[in-house]
Motif scaffolding. Structure first.
Motif, PDB file in Angstrom:
ATOM      1  N   PRO A  18      10.220  -4.057   7.585  1.00  0.00           N
ATOM      2  CA  PRO A  18       9.924  -2.687   7.126  1.00  0.00           C
ATOM      3  C   PRO A  18      10.798  -2.231   5.969  1.00  0.00           C
ATOM      4  N   ARG A  19      11.890  -2.959   5.684  1.00  0.00           N
ATOM      5  CA  ARG A  19      12.696  -2.606   4.512  1.00  0.00           C
ATOM      6  C   ARG A  19      11.954  -2.904   3.213  1.00  0.00           C
ATOM      7  N   ASN A  20      10.949  -3.780   3.299  1.00  0.00           N
ATOM      8  CA  ASN A  20      10.243  -4.202   2.093  1.00  0.00           C
ATOM      9  C   ASN A  20       9.049  -3.313   1.765  1.00  0.00           C
ATOM     10  N   THR A  21       8.317  -2.909   2.776  1.00  0.00           N
ATOM     11  CA  THR A  21       7.153  -2.060   2.541  1.00  0.00           C
ATOM     12  C   THR A  21       6.711  -1.465   3.857  1.00  0.00           C
ATOM     13  N   ASN A  22       5.943  -0.390   3.799  1.00  0.00           N
ATOM     14  CA  ASN A  22       5.470   0.260   5.002  1.00  0.00           C
ATOM     15  C   ASN A  22       4.114  -0.302   5.422  1.00  0.00           C
ATOM     16  N   TYR A  23       3.669   0.098   6.609  1.00  0.00           N
ATOM     17  CA  TYR A  23       2.402  -0.411   7.126  1.00  0.00           C
ATOM     18  C   TYR A  23       1.256  -0.055   6.174  1.00  0.00           C
ATOM     19  N   ALA A  24       0.468  -1.055   5.831  1.00  0.00           N
ATOM     20  CA  ALA A  24      -0.696  -0.910   4.941  1.00  0.00           C
ATOM     21  C   ALA A  24      -0.310  -0.466   3.541  1.00  0.00           C
ATOM     22  N   HIS A 117       1.858 -14.641 -10.150  1.00  0.00           N
ATOM     23  CA  HIS A 117       2.012 -13.962  -8.860  1.00  0.00           C
ATOM     24  C   HIS A 117       2.629 -12.590  -9.097  1.00  0.00           C
ATOM     25  N   VAL A 118       2.100 -11.578  -8.426  1.00  0.00           N
ATOM     26  CA  VAL A 118       2.578 -10.200  -8.590  1.00  0.00           C
ATOM     27  C   VAL A 118       2.663  -9.545  -7.221  1.00  0.00           C
ATOM     28  N   ASP A 119       3.746  -8.790  -6.994  1.00  0.00           N
ATOM     29  CA  ASP A 119       3.913  -7.967  -5.792  1.00  0.00           C
ATOM     30  C   ASP A 119       4.059  -6.512  -6.191  1.00  0.00           C
ATOM     31  N   HIS A 120       3.423  -5.643  -5.441  1.00  0.00           N
ATOM     32  CA  HIS A 120       3.641  -4.200  -5.590  1.00  0.00           C
ATOM     33  C   HIS A 120       3.995  -3.666  -4.208  1.00  0.00           C
ATOM     34  N   LEU A 121       5.211  -3.117  -4.060  1.00  0.00           N
ATOM     35  CA  LEU A 121       5.726  -2.764  -2.738  1.00  0.00           C
ATOM     36  C   LEU A 121       6.286  -1.339  -2.725  1.00  0.00           C
ATOM     37  N   HIS A 122       6.460  -0.818  -1.511  1.00  0.00           N
ATOM     38  CA  HIS A 122       6.986   0.532  -1.322  1.00  0.00           C
ATOM     39  C   HIS A 122       8.245   0.510  -0.452  1.00  0.00           C
ATOM     40  N   PRO A 123       9.303  -0.157  -0.878  1.00  0.00           N
ATOM     41  CA  PRO A 123      10.533  -0.170  -0.084  1.00  0.00           C
ATOM     42  C   PRO A 123      11.251   1.177  -0.177  1.00  0.00           C
ATOM     43  N   ASP A 124      11.887   1.600   0.913  1.00  0.00           N
ATOM     44  CA  ASP A 124      12.609   2.868   0.897  1.00  0.00           C
ATOM     45  C   ASP A 124      13.671   2.892  -0.198  1.00  0.00           C
ATOM     46  N   SER A 125      14.379   1.771  -0.348  1.00  0.00           N
ATOM     47  CA  SER A 125      15.462   1.749  -1.347  1.00  0.00           C
ATOM     48  C   SER A 125      14.902   1.870  -2.757  1.00  0.00           C
ATOM     49  N   GLY A 126      13.786   1.184  -3.024  1.00  0.00           N
ATOM     50  CA  GLY A 126      13.193   1.269  -4.354  1.00  0.00           C
ATOM     51  C   GLY A 126      12.630   2.643  -4.646  1.00  0.00           C
ATOM     52  N   ILE A 127      11.987   3.276  -3.641  1.00  0.00           N
ATOM     53  CA  ILE A 127      11.445   4.610  -3.862  1.00  0.00           C
ATOM     54  C   ILE A 127      12.560   5.632  -4.009  1.00  0.00           C
ATOM     55  N   ALA A 128      13.703   5.394  -3.351  1.00  0.00           N
ATOM     56  CA  ALA A 128      14.848   6.295  -3.524  1.00  0.00           C
ATOM     57  C   ALA A 128      15.271   6.339  -4.990  1.00  0.00           C
ATOM     58  N   ILE A 129      15.316   5.188  -5.648  1.00  0.00           N
ATOM     59  CA  ILE A 129      15.640   5.155  -7.076  1.00  0.00           C
ATOM     60  C   ILE A 129      14.500   5.775  -7.875  1.00  0.00           C
ATOM     61  N   ILE A 373      12.216  10.290   4.853  1.00  0.00           N
ATOM     62  CA  ILE A 373      13.594  10.731   5.115  1.00  0.00           C
ATOM     63  C   ILE A 373      14.578   9.733   4.519  1.00  0.00           C
ATOM     64  N   ASN A 374      14.303   8.435   4.711  1.00  0.00           N
ATOM     65  CA  ASN A 374      15.181   7.413   4.137  1.00  0.00           C
ATOM     66  C   ASN A 374      15.213   7.509   2.614  1.00  0.00           C
ATOM     67  N   VAL A 375      14.066   7.774   2.013  1.00  0.00           N
ATOM     68  CA  VAL A 375      13.994   7.924   0.559  1.00  0.00           C
ATOM     69  C   VAL A 375      14.825   9.126   0.111  1.00  0.00           C
ATOM     70  N   MET A 376      14.654  10.254   0.791  1.00  0.00           N
ATOM     71  CA  MET A 376      15.423  11.452   0.426  1.00  0.00           C
ATOM     72  C   MET A 376      16.916  11.209   0.580  1.00  0.00           C
ATOM     73  N   ARG A 377      17.302  10.506   1.644  1.00  0.00           N
ATOM     74  CA  ARG A 377      18.727  10.218   1.833  1.00  0.00           C
ATOM     75  C   ARG A 377      19.262   9.383   0.670  1.00  0.00           C
ATOM     76  N   GLY A 378      18.527   8.338   0.307  1.00  0.00           N
ATOM     77  CA  GLY A 378      18.993   7.489  -0.780  1.00  0.00           C
ATOM     78  C   GLY A 378      19.077   8.230  -2.097  1.00  0.00           C
ATOM     79  N   ALA A 379      18.036   8.986  -2.431  1.00  0.00           N
ATOM     80  CA  ALA A 379      18.032   9.709  -3.707  1.00  0.00           C
ATOM     81  C   ALA A 379      19.136  10.755  -3.751  1.00  0.00           C
ATOM     82  N   GLU A 380      19.304  11.499  -2.653  1.00  0.00           N
ATOM     83  CA  GLU A 380      20.325  12.550  -2.621  1.00  0.00           C
ATOM     84  C   GLU A 380      21.738  11.972  -2.615  1.00  0.00           C
TER      85      GLU A 380
END
Length: 681
Positions: A18-24, A117-129, A373-380
């Protein structure tokens, strides 16, 4: 391994964490050659995760397969960003072969980027940035020139062109941070692409851990700390039916409760009201959570009645605010407003209540808000959280392509979003009823004295679900115990948000002549069926009234409630008590929209726990037949000459609750193959 095998392996490994991307969330692709069956010549193809799929569980059938030459030729007919949505329909003309998944909006990103090969992901850490106020600067500080910054742009053909240009201009880059959104990475082999994706994710995690402040959500608010575990669960169960009813004002919803440390800590901090009001940012997040949650603004130990009153007021305000948001942003041609109720409700000290059309959707909505919440924590922690503007959120939420996707979804089953509580659900009529209700879309709580039997049925019902508990749960409950009933219903509420459909099925039978029937026999028979069904109905009625969503209570009574047969005074009298409870409660609860009906079976031998426990042997002796022929004997004395099975009773439960008999209450339906002496008069 083939190109597709490599792609699926990468998807599964990335999607398992789940650190890499969320469900679906996110997608991945691979390019390669295959022989064209028409020309016999090699043709360049792209395989990409289709719309709505999940990386962690993706199969080959979930891939869209497109001809690369045709996909890239779309550049020549691209009408510009104002009409880029038209390009999605054009993807259909690039398909190779038949079958395969529908291409997603991100297909252009994968096809136009010059990488195998290409990946598009939604990791919390990446979205925080990506959601930090100075995301571009942070991207340079963290990654140097290995990762480029792409300002926010709605997913689509133009974003694919932008990323393709950036890769061409930055040959050293391994990927990009997409402002307000997520990450994209690439590689010439599947392993290289996966490694590049993980490098971006892990470097972002490391940077946030090393440079982030320790309390990004501010100090603890006195009185907003998490309640002790037992009190927290009790308060959640007490509030959930009301909250679910409020969240179901526009359409019925199933609920999910989350009381994790991540949620409780966020709600205990001084900055949570400000941050929650800013809403989520990543499109995958707010499509499931709505743009912002409803947040209770009272301390954790506020009186329960005060909390309920405040939630009602906040819900009314939320609906008004959401309608205003829609009116501010809607343009000619926007889809109609889909509903103004919150998908996420946050209660300090208690946790999060999330909602959806079914349990999985409700649970996933909660998981996405934890991501937020994880995204907000990282960004803040390293900057300030700055999600995409409201107008852009609206363009995503009410996107014509999103509306078309919703319209393609299968029609809900008749009992979708309804929660059923079935007593005696571990065998016989109860198990058959649980199976039928689940098959028609209900979430089912199987209550039985034999927890193992209940768990077996619950596991069977949830065998094909992503999580078995999204379909059914088992609870141990002796219906003669008020404590057991309250505990079982509390478990039902915490699992699904409430109860809508109750089947009073638990029972036993003592077949004795009058002179051999003891007072203890009489008391046991009445305690289980007459008293037990009364207690279950009383406690579930409390929940249904609090929900204000109506409901159904169904009594599995008996032909014996009307028919005077020999040697079963205790059983038949208890069934007659149940039958009159139906009439009494139908009269009392109708004003709350709660319908109460009964079913009068007869001779249900096969699969019956009652018959297997000795009743069958006794009745066979009374009638002078072999026990294994008892079902046939009962069938021959009926008008239709047919044996009654548990499934036939389950069908009657569904007939009463499935939507066609909305104006029927106080009714008893015979399911006895025709016993004239038991006709209703």
């Amino acid at each position: 391994m083939t190109v597709v095998d490599d792609l699926l392996k990468r998807c599964h490994e990335l999607g398992a964490d789940p650190r890499n991307t969320n469900y679906a969330g996110g997608n991945a692709s691979a390019k390669g050659s295959q022989t064209d069956p028409v020309t016999g010549e090699p043709v360049d193809l792209m395989w990409v995760k289709g719309s709505g799929g999940d990386l962690g569980t993706l199969t080959a059938s979930g891939l869209a397969v497109l001809r690369l030459d045709r996909l890239r030729a779309l550049i020549n007919v691209y009408p510009g960003v104002e009409r880029e949505d038209e390009m999605v329909a054009a993807f259909d003309f690039c398909a190779h072969g038949k079958g395969g998944a529908a291409p997603s909006i991100d297909t252009a990103m994968h096809g136009l980027v010059e990488a195998a090969h290409v990946d598009h992901l939604h990791p919390d850490s990446g979205i925080a940035i990506a959601t930090a106020a100075d995301g571009a600067e942070l991207t340079r500080a963290i990654f140097g020139d290995r990762v480029a910054w792409v300002p926010w742009r709605r997913p689509g053909f133009q974003l694919g062109l932008d990323i393709a240009a950036i890769k061409t201009e930055n040959p050293q880059a391994i990927g990009v941070i997409l402002g307000g959104h997520g990450i994209t990475a690439w590689g010439e082999t599947s392993a290289e692409c996966q490694a590049n994706s993980l490098e971006i994710i892990r470097l972002a995690e490391s940077y946030l851990a090393a440079h982030g402040k320790t309390e990004p959500f501010g100090p603890v608010l006195p009185g907003y700390e998490a309640l002790p575990a037992s009190g927290r669960q009790a308060r959640a169960a007490a509030l959930f039916p009301l909250i679910r009813g409020l969240a179901s004002t526009d359409r019925p919803q199933v609920g999910h409760y989350t009381g994790t440390d991540v949620v409780l800590d966020f709600l205990s901090r001084a900055e949570h009201p400000r941050l929650a009001a800013l809403g989520t940012s990543c499109p995958d997040h707010f499509l499931r959570t709505k743009i912002s949650p409803l947040v209770l603004d009272l301390p954790a130990d506020a009186p329960l009645d005060q909390v309920k009153d405040r939630l009602r007021d906040l819900h009314a305000a939320y609906r008004a605010d959401y309608a205003a948001y829609y009116e501010r942003n809607a343009v000619e041609g926007s889809p109609a407003m889909r509903g103004a109720d919150p998908a996420i409700v946050l209660v300090p000290g208690v946790g999060m209540f999330s909602f959806g059309a079914d349990k999985q959707t409700a649970r996933v909505a909660g998981e996405f808000y934890v991501n937020a919440i994880n995204v907000m924590r990282g960004a803040e922690s390293v900057s300030a959280y700055a999600p995409i503007p409201e107008a852009e959120k609206f363009r995503i939420e009410y996107w014509s392509l999103e509306e078309a996707k919703l319209q393609r979804m299968p029609k809900p089953k008749p009992l979708a979003a309804r929660v059923a509580f079935v007593t005696g659900g571990g065998s016989g009529i109860g198990a058959a009823t649980a199976r039928r209700l689940a098959a028609e879309g209900a979430c089912v709580v199987i209550a039985d004295r034999d927890l193992g039997a209940a768990q077996k049925i619950a596991g069977e019902l949830g065998a094909n679900a992503l999580r078995a508990s999204d379909v059914a749960i088992a609870v141990a409950a002796d219906v003669t115990s008020e404590d057991d009933i309250r505990a079982g219903l509390a478990a039902a509420v915490l699992a699904f948000g409430g109860v809508d459909l109750v089947v009073n099925n638990a029972g036993l039978s003592l077949s004795k002549p009058l002179l051999e029937t003891t007072a203890a026999d009489w008391d046991l028979q009445h305690d289980v069926m007459a008293r037990g069904s009364f207690l279950v109905s009383r406690e579930t009625a409390r929940i249904m009234i609090e929900q204000n969503m109506g409901g159904d209570i169904v009594y599995i009574s008996s032909k014996n409630s009307l028919f005077a047969g020999p040697d079963n005074i205790a059983y038949s009298a208890a069934k007659a008590d149940q039958a009159h409870q139906v009439r009494l409660l139908a009269a009392e609860l109708g004003g709350h929209g709660i319908r109460v009906n009964g079913i009068n079976p007869d001779g249900v031998v096969r699969g019956s726990g009652i018959f297997a426990s000795g009743w069958g042997a006794n009745r066979a002796a009374v009638y002078g037949v072999q026990e294994d022929k008892l079902g046939e004997f009962y069938a021959q004395r009926t008008l239709l000459k047919r044996e009654v099975l548990p499934e036939h009773v389950a069908n009657a439960v569904y007939a009463l609750t499935g939507g066609d008999l909305t104006h029927t209450t106080g009714l008893h339906i015979p399911v006895d193959a025709g016993v004239a002496a038991a006709f209703l008069r």
